[in-house]
Write a protein that holds these residues in place. Structure first.
Motif, PDB file in Angstrom:
ATOM      1  N   ARG A 102       0.797  -1.224   0.000  1.00  0.00           N
ATOM      2  CA  ARG A 102       0.000   0.000   0.000  1.00  0.00           C
ATOM      3  C   ARG A 102       0.829   1.273   0.000  1.00  0.00           C
ATOM      4  N   HIS A 119      -2.030  -7.393  -6.452  1.00  0.00           N
ATOM      5  CA  HIS A 119      -2.927  -6.573  -5.626  1.00  0.00           C
ATOM      6  C   HIS A 119      -2.275  -5.310  -5.076  1.00  0.00           C
ATOM      7  N   LYS A 121      -1.706  -1.488  -4.549  1.00  0.00           N
ATOM      8  CA  LYS A 121      -2.737  -0.450  -4.596  1.00  0.00           C
ATOM      9  C   LYS A 121      -2.142   0.877  -4.140  1.00  0.00           C
ATOM     10  N   TYR A 123      -3.313   4.991  -2.454  1.00  0.00           N
ATOM     11  CA  TYR A 123      -4.373   5.808  -1.856  1.00  0.00           C
ATOM     12  C   TYR A 123      -3.823   7.196  -1.602  1.00  0.00           C
ATOM     13  N   ALA A 145      -3.725  -2.592  -8.733  1.00  0.00           N
ATOM     14  CA  ALA A 145      -4.688  -1.494  -8.658  1.00  0.00           C
ATOM     15  C   ALA A 145      -4.029  -0.138  -8.484  1.00  0.00           C
ATOM     16  N   GLY A 146      -2.713  -0.094  -8.307  1.00  0.00           N
ATOM     17  CA  GLY A 146      -2.026   1.178  -8.116  1.00  0.00           C
ATOM     18  C   GLY A 146      -0.539   0.975  -7.913  1.00  0.00           C
TER      19      GLY A 146
END
Length: 245
Positions: A102, A119, A121, A123, A145-146
């Motif tokens: 993350r 996976h 990601k 934010y 996803a990122g």
């Protein structure tokens, strides 16, 4: 700097010892590491571990700002669901590197295994980055996803491929940068090659310069503007799988 000899210490005991030590000492050298799991899990910022040997699975899981430097290879699931921090590996890494990562950065001097960046990601300002000096196995960036994955493809045969098959399968965010034009059939249908921009070039230069400085490699020959960039065809490819009320 505190030194801990990990020889023949059970992984739970070793991790408890690290937890107790960082209460008073923020820099720790771990000697004779041999497969102990979860080293660095959940460690906060301002903590530095220098690891000599081969740490076990799930190193730096949920890490939250610390810096780990490994003088050797690392096993599977390094940086599992990592929040922040930096990992430097003077060697190769196994499978599922950066699983659900993350935030933070992971630099690997050599090759990485299968399902790297699965996976991943991002934010807001949290955008994880994985940089590997060699090549990757199959399913690189699966369900990504990122964030960003950068493969430099150093010291590998140009007759081969910098990535394995199914690269970007299920991808719906982020970017994969390759120092190579991989064959289209190596990619999942959810990933597509896109034009590289000046912003991409600046981003790549920043991380390649850090890689070069960290691993003492002269990379002036790399033509960053020639890197290939792959992104998601659709940022919401699974919307038709959910009911709308």
């Amino acid at each position: 700097m505190k030194t801990i000899d990990a020889l023949n210490i059970y992984y739970r005991e070793l991790n408890n010892l690290i937890d107790n030590t960082i209460e008073t000492e923020k820099t720790i050298s771990l000697k004779n590491v041999f497969g102990q799991r979860y080293i660095g899990r959940g460690l906060p910022e301002k903590v530095k571990l220098k690891i000599y040997g081969v740490p076990g699975n799930d190193m730096a899981a949920y890490m939250d700002g610390a810096e780990l430097e490994i003088f050797g290879n690392a096993q599977d699931a390094v940086g599992n669901t990592m929040n922040n921090g930096r990992i430097i590996v003077h060697g190769n890494c196994g499978d599922t590197l950066g699983y659900a990562m993350r935030g933070g950065e992971i630099y690997v001097e050599g090759n990485v295994g299968y399902r790297v960046g699965i996976h991943m990601k991002e934010y807001k300002e949290m955008k994880p980055v994985i940089v590997a000096g060699g090549k990757a196995g199959e399913f690189l960036g699966e369900y990504m996803a990122g964030g960003a994955i950068i493969l430099l493809g150093l010291n590998f045969s140009k007759n081969g491929s910098i990535v394995g098959r199914f690269c970007g399968t299920g991808m719906h965010g982020g970017a994969i940068y390759l120092n190579d034009n991989a064959n289209e059939y190596m990619f999942g249908k959810e990933a597509v090659k896109v034009a590289i921009t000046d912003t991409d070039i600046a981003f790549l230069k920043k991380h390649i310069d850090f890689y070069s400085e960290t691993f003492k490699k002269d990379l002036k020959h790399l033509k960053i503007e020639s890197f290939s960039k792959y992104a998601a065809v659709n940022k919401n490819p699974y919307s038709n799988m959910y009911c709308v009320y």
